[in-house]
Design a protein around this motif. Structure first.
Motif, PDB file in Angstrom:
ATOM      1  N   TYR A 183       0.819  -1.220   0.000  1.00  0.00           N
ATOM      2  CA  TYR A 183       0.000   0.000   0.000  1.00  0.00           C
ATOM      3  C   TYR A 183       0.851   1.268   0.000  1.00  0.00           C
ATOM      4  O   TYR A 183       0.319   2.369   0.101  1.00  0.00           O
ATOM      5  CB  TYR A 183      -0.920   0.022   1.230  1.00  0.00           C
ATOM      6  CG  TYR A 183      -2.114  -0.899   1.106  1.00  0.00           C
ATOM      7  CD1 TYR A 183      -3.349  -0.419   0.663  1.00  0.00           C
ATOM      8  CD2 TYR A 183      -2.005  -2.246   1.416  1.00  0.00           C
ATOM      9  CE1 TYR A 183      -4.444  -1.257   0.552  1.00  0.00           C
ATOM     10  CE2 TYR A 183      -3.091  -3.096   1.300  1.00  0.00           C
ATOM     11  CZ  TYR A 183      -4.311  -2.607   0.861  1.00  0.00           C
ATOM     12  OH  TYR A 183      -5.392  -3.439   0.737  1.00  0.00           O
ATOM     13  N   ILE A 184       2.152   1.130  -0.130  1.00  0.00           N
ATOM     14  CA  ILE A 184       3.052   2.261   0.052  1.00  0.00           C
ATOM     15  C   ILE A 184       2.786   3.409  -0.913  1.00  0.00           C
ATOM     16  O   ILE A 184       2.892   4.586  -0.566  1.00  0.00           O
ATOM     17  CB  ILE A 184       4.533   1.795  -0.050  1.00  0.00           C
ATOM     18  CG1 ILE A 184       5.462   2.971   0.286  1.00  0.00           C
ATOM     19  CG2 ILE A 184       4.835   1.217  -1.411  1.00  0.00           C
ATOM     20  CD1 ILE A 184       6.919   2.587   0.355  1.00  0.00           C
ATOM     21  N   PHE A 185       2.384   3.095  -2.161  1.00  0.00           N
ATOM     22  CA  PHE A 185       2.243   4.142  -3.172  1.00  0.00           C
ATOM     23  C   PHE A 185       0.904   4.876  -3.128  1.00  0.00           C
ATOM     24  O   PHE A 185       0.740   5.878  -3.819  1.00  0.00           O
ATOM     25  CB  PHE A 185       2.436   3.556  -4.572  1.00  0.00           C
ATOM     26  CG  PHE A 185       3.831   3.077  -4.850  1.00  0.00           C
ATOM     27  CD1 PHE A 185       4.886   3.965  -4.994  1.00  0.00           C
ATOM     28  CD2 PHE A 185       4.102   1.717  -4.969  1.00  0.00           C
ATOM     29  CE1 PHE A 185       6.166   3.529  -5.249  1.00  0.00           C
ATOM     30  CE2 PHE A 185       5.388   1.262  -5.227  1.00  0.00           C
ATOM     31  CZ  PHE A 185       6.427   2.167  -5.364  1.00  0.00           C
ATOM     32  N   THR A 186      -0.050   4.388  -2.344  1.00  0.00           N
ATOM     33  CA  THR A 186      -1.390   4.968  -2.385  1.00  0.00           C
ATOM     34  C   THR A 186      -1.402   6.442  -1.985  1.00  0.00           C
ATOM     35  O   THR A 186      -2.201   7.229  -2.496  1.00  0.00           O
ATOM     36  CB  THR A 186      -2.345   4.184  -1.468  1.00  0.00           C
ATOM     37  OG1 THR A 186      -1.783   4.104  -0.140  1.00  0.00           O
ATOM     38  CG2 THR A 186      -2.577   2.779  -2.006  1.00  0.00           C
ATOM     39  N   VAL A 187      -0.525   6.834  -1.068  1.00  0.00           N
ATOM     40  CA  VAL A 187      -0.506   8.222  -0.601  1.00  0.00           C
ATOM     41  C   VAL A 187      -0.074   9.191  -1.709  1.00  0.00           C
ATOM     42  O   VAL A 187      -0.348  10.390  -1.634  1.00  0.00           O
ATOM     43  CB  VAL A 187       0.426   8.347   0.631  1.00  0.00           C
ATOM     44  CG1 VAL A 187       1.891   8.227   0.224  1.00  0.00           C
ATOM     45  CG2 VAL A 187       0.184   9.649   1.381  1.00  0.00           C
ATOM     46  N   LEU A 188       0.557   8.670  -2.759  1.00  0.00           N
ATOM     47  CA  LEU A 188       0.992   9.529  -3.861  1.00  0.00           C
ATOM     48  C   LEU A 188      -0.178  10.023  -4.709  1.00  0.00           C
ATOM     49  O   LEU A 188      -0.022  10.950  -5.506  1.00  0.00           O
ATOM     50  CB  LEU A 188       1.993   8.786  -4.750  1.00  0.00           C
ATOM     51  CG  LEU A 188       3.317   8.380  -4.093  1.00  0.00           C
ATOM     52  CD1 LEU A 188       4.215   7.679  -5.098  1.00  0.00           C
ATOM     53  CD2 LEU A 188       4.024   9.585  -3.493  1.00  0.00           C
TER      54      LEU A 188
END
Length: 398
Positions: free
Chosen positions: A375-380
């Protein structure tokens, strides 16, 4: 006589663009040179994983400081851009070669990468300024190829490392430094000042504040900032994503070569987007790219559940759309300001954009401690949403 010189320079434009493109590729190969040899630097310095923060952030910080200094002093508008490019390239290569020292501390490493980033401020935005001095029309296409060169240069160290040249990581540093010196010299000796260049004779320390009073510039800049929230954080964490996928599925994808491929494909999409911009306009191309990139951001957790070929396909498409809007935003910025302030405008927007990228990279590092790795990229996704809002509100998608 001046009209004859002007016409001669216009005819040179078609031949000069390839020189600028090749030089931009050569010089920007320094950008991720430290990232590509990260594992080797960890072993050499004995600093452990904390070195990652030094290497990832120091170039960005240096670039931010450099672009701010270049913008405030209006370097690219007051002096010959070709000379600025060459001097910056030589000094950036010198900083890069510090990584070859036998004994290197964390402070030395940080300062070396900081210096590299600082002098890259005289390469990337100044290269775009040189192109703008030659292309009054079709700038979106020209910058598409130029930013494509930046993308390929950024990816190149990962290719060198993936090929394991002699199993010697110093070859990455040596090759990128030599390329940078050759690229800087090529610009100085083969690219004269462009026919549309208009030098600023007077230093205007408040020029940046004045630019943000121009509505078209302000809206294009906000769109670019949304794009930058996503771009470098995505690039920086591609190796982590591939390692995460390897761990989940117990396979061994070569992350250096795939990182090169995913980033490098953006060079193709920048060139294609530049050609489409001639017909559709830079705003529409930027809007389309940003929208697709944002959707891929939102869907990214699903990629880690997919078969290998779909995972790689999704990231390759993302690598294309995440950057294809960049040259078009730069075109919108350059087109919105007076001709004598184009260099300052491009440099200032780069400075703020890369400051934003530092924040997003650090946020991803923190986010990794909070959510599952997939889920690391979702904040982008925040970046594309902001950019699309700014473009829609400002009518830049026309």
């Amino acid at each position: 006589m001046s009209n004859v010189k002007h016409s001669a320079k216009l005819k040179l434009g078609a031949y000069i663009l390839p020189i600028i493109i090749i030089s931009q590729f050569a010089c920007t190969s320094l950008w991720f040179a430290g990232n590509a040899v990260l594992d080797d630097l960890v072993l050499k310095t004995g600093l452990g994983t904390e070195i990652i923060g030094y290497v990832l952030s120091s170039v960005q910080i240096g670039f931010i400081v450099g672009t701010l200094v270049f913008a405030i002093l209006m370097i690219a508008d007051r002096y010959s851009p070709s000379k600025v490019f060459m001097i910056s390239a030589f000094l950036a290569a010198l900083c890069n070669m510090v990584l070859l020292f036998q004994d290197i501390s964390n402070t030395t490493l940080f300062m070396a990468r900081l210096g590299t980033g600082f002098f890259l401020a005289g390469i990337y935005p100044v290269g775009m300024k040189i192109a703008a001095d030659y292309y009054e029309k079709g700038l979106g296409k020209a910058l598409g190829y130029l930013v494509g060169a930046l993308v390929l240069g950024t990816a190149f160290p990962h290719l060198l490392q993936g090929l394991k040249l002699g199993e010697d990581y110093t070859m990455v540093i040596k090759i990128t430094s030599l390329l940078t010196i050759l690229g800087g010299a090529s610009i100085y000796f083969m690219v004269p000042n462009g026919p549309y260049r208009k030098s600023s004779k007077v230093l205007q320390l408040r020029a940046g504040m004045t630019l943000f009073r121009i509505p078209a510039f302000k809206k294009a800049a906000i769109g670019y900032f949304g794009h930058m929230w996503e771009l470098y954080a995505f690039w920086a964490f591609i190796p982590f994503a591939i390692k995460t996928y390897n761990s989940i599925h117990n396979i061994n994808l070569p992350y250096s070569l795939w990182t090169f491929s995913i980033i490098g494909l953006g060079a193709i999409s920048c060139a294609i987007g530049g050609n489409f911009a001639l017909k559709w306009g830079s705003g529409k191309v930027a809007m389309f790219s940003l929208l697709l990139s944002g959707l891929l951001c939102m869907a990214s957790p699903l990629f880690f559940l997919m078969p290998t070929y779909l995972f790689l396909l999704a990231f390759c498409l993302w690598g294309m759309f995440v950057v294809s809007d960049s040259p078009q935003f730069s075109t919108l910025v350059a087109s919105a300001v007076p001709i004598e302030l184009k260099g300052t405008a491009l440099t200032l927007v780069n400075s703020i954009g890369f400051t934003i990228s530092i924040i997003s990279i650090q946020l991803l590092t923190f986010w990794l401690e909070v959510v599952a790795s997939s889920y690391i990229f979702t904040v982008l996704t925040i970046g594309p949403i902001l950019g699309i809002w700014a473009m829609g509100k400002g009518g830049l998608n026309k």
